[in-house]
Design a protein around this motif. Structure first.
Motif, short mmCIF file in Angstrom:
data_model
loop_
_atom_site.label_atom_id
_atom_site.label_comp_id
_atom_site.label_asym_id
_atom_site.label_seq_id
_atom_site.Cartn_x
_atom_site.Cartn_y
_atom_site.Cartn_z
N LEU A 84 0.85 -1.18 0.00
CA LEU A 84 0.00 0.00 0.00
C LEU A 84 0.89 1.23 0.00
CD1 LEU A 84 -2.53 -1.17 2.72
CD2 LEU A 84 -2.88 -1.14 0.25
N LEU A 85 0.75 2.07 -1.01
CA LEU A 85 1.49 3.32 -1.11
C LEU A 85 0.52 4.43 -0.73
CD1 LEU A 85 4.00 4.94 -1.96
CD2 LEU A 85 3.07 4.95 -4.28
N VAL A 86 0.93 5.25 0.26
CA VAL A 86 0.03 6.27 0.79
C VAL A 86 0.65 7.65 0.61
CG1 VAL A 86 -1.26 7.03 2.81
CG2 VAL A 86 -0.77 4.60 2.50
N ARG A 87 -0.16 8.57 0.10
CA ARG A 87 0.25 9.97 -0.06
C ARG A 87 -0.59 10.78 0.92
NH1 ARG A 87 -1.84 14.09 -3.93
NH2 ARG A 87 -0.28 15.74 -3.97
N VAL A 88 0.08 11.51 1.82
CA VAL A 88 -0.60 12.31 2.84
C VAL A 88 -0.24 13.77 2.59
CG1 VAL A 88 -0.84 12.72 5.31
CG2 VAL A 88 -0.44 10.42 4.49
N THR A 89 -1.26 14.64 2.58
CA THR A 89 -1.04 16.06 2.35
C THR A 89 -1.71 16.88 3.45
OG1 THR A 89 -3.02 16.22 0.97
CG2 THR A 89 -0.93 15.83 -0.16
N HIS A 90 -1.07 17.99 3.79
CA HIS A 90 -1.67 18.96 4.71
C HIS A 90 -1.17 20.33 4.32
CE1 HIS A 90 -2.02 21.29 8.52
NE2 HIS A 90 -3.23 20.78 8.43
N ARG A 91 -2.10 21.20 3.95
CA ARG A 91 -1.79 22.53 3.45
C ARG A 91 -0.81 22.43 2.29
NH1 ARG A 91 -3.32 26.89 5.57
NH2 ARG A 91 -4.46 27.10 7.50
N TYR A 92 0.44 22.90 2.45
CA TYR A 92 1.41 22.88 1.36
C TYR A 92 2.45 21.80 1.52
CZ TYR A 92 -0.79 27.38 0.89
OH TYR A 92 -1.73 28.38 0.77
N ASP A 93 2.27 20.92 2.49
CA ASP A 93 3.25 19.87 2.76
C ASP A 93 2.71 18.53 2.27
OD1 ASP A 93 5.64 18.92 3.61
OD2 ASP A 93 5.20 19.03 5.74
N GLU A 94 3.61 17.66 1.89
CA GLU A 94 3.25 16.33 1.39
C GLU A 94 4.26 15.31 1.87
OE1 GLU A 94 3.51 14.25 -2.93
OE2 GLU A 94 2.36 16.10 -2.84
N SER A 95 3.78 14.12 2.16
CA SER A 95 4.67 13.03 2.56
C SER A 95 4.09 11.72 2.02
CB SER A 95 4.77 12.96 4.09
OG SER A 95 5.71 11.99 4.46
N ARG A 96 4.95 10.73 1.88
CA ARG A 96 4.53 9.43 1.39
C ARG A 96 5.09 8.34 2.30
NH1 ARG A 96 5.18 13.00 -2.45
NH2 ARG A 96 7.42 13.00 -2.22
#
Length: 132
Positions: A84-96
């Motif tokens: 499972l590949l997950v992309r998480v975003t909050h405002r202008y930040d992103e992490s995987r």
């Protein structure tokens, strides 16, 4: 214990480097956590899906307290191998991050060896660890 099923969490980390006056974002994956799951591979798969739906990487989570009630965006992709590949975003930040199910097939305990004797002083100076 070998033969046990584990949920394996890998997170992407980002560092910044400057080379010859140019800035670069450097990304790499690291093993963040392994959790043993009691039961079958299917139980481990369900635990992996639960983790994919709830985990918030530190790079995102450390700012959430500034926004009470905020919830990061999330996209979960099931890859052909079952990861499972997950992309998480909050405002202008992103992490995987990646969540996998794996069976522990071998484990070996660490063995501490004896410390090597100190090198002669000339060798230390040669490698920059001694006084001139």
């Amino acid at each position: 214990m070998t033969g046990s099923w584990y949920v394996v969490l890998e997170e992407e980390t980002k560092n910044y480097a400057s080379v010859d006056g140019h800035g670069y974002d450097l990304y790499r994956w690291h093993l963040a956590r392994t959790t043993e799951v009691e039961g079958t591979r299917e139980a481990a798969g369900a635990a992996a899906r639960s983790l994919a739906d709830s985990h918030v990487p530190d790079s995102i989570g450390r700012f959430l307290y500034l926004y009470p009630g905020a919830r990061p965006g999330r996209q979960v992709y099931r890859m052909p191998d079952g990861t499972l590949l997950v992309r998480v975003t909050h405002r202008y930040d992103e992490s995987r991050f990646r969540v996998s199910v794996g069976e522990l097939v071998a484990a070996q305990e660490e063995v501490g060896g004896e410390r090597l004797p100190e090198a002669p002083s000339g060798v230390k100076r040669l490698f920059g660890r001694g006084r001139p």
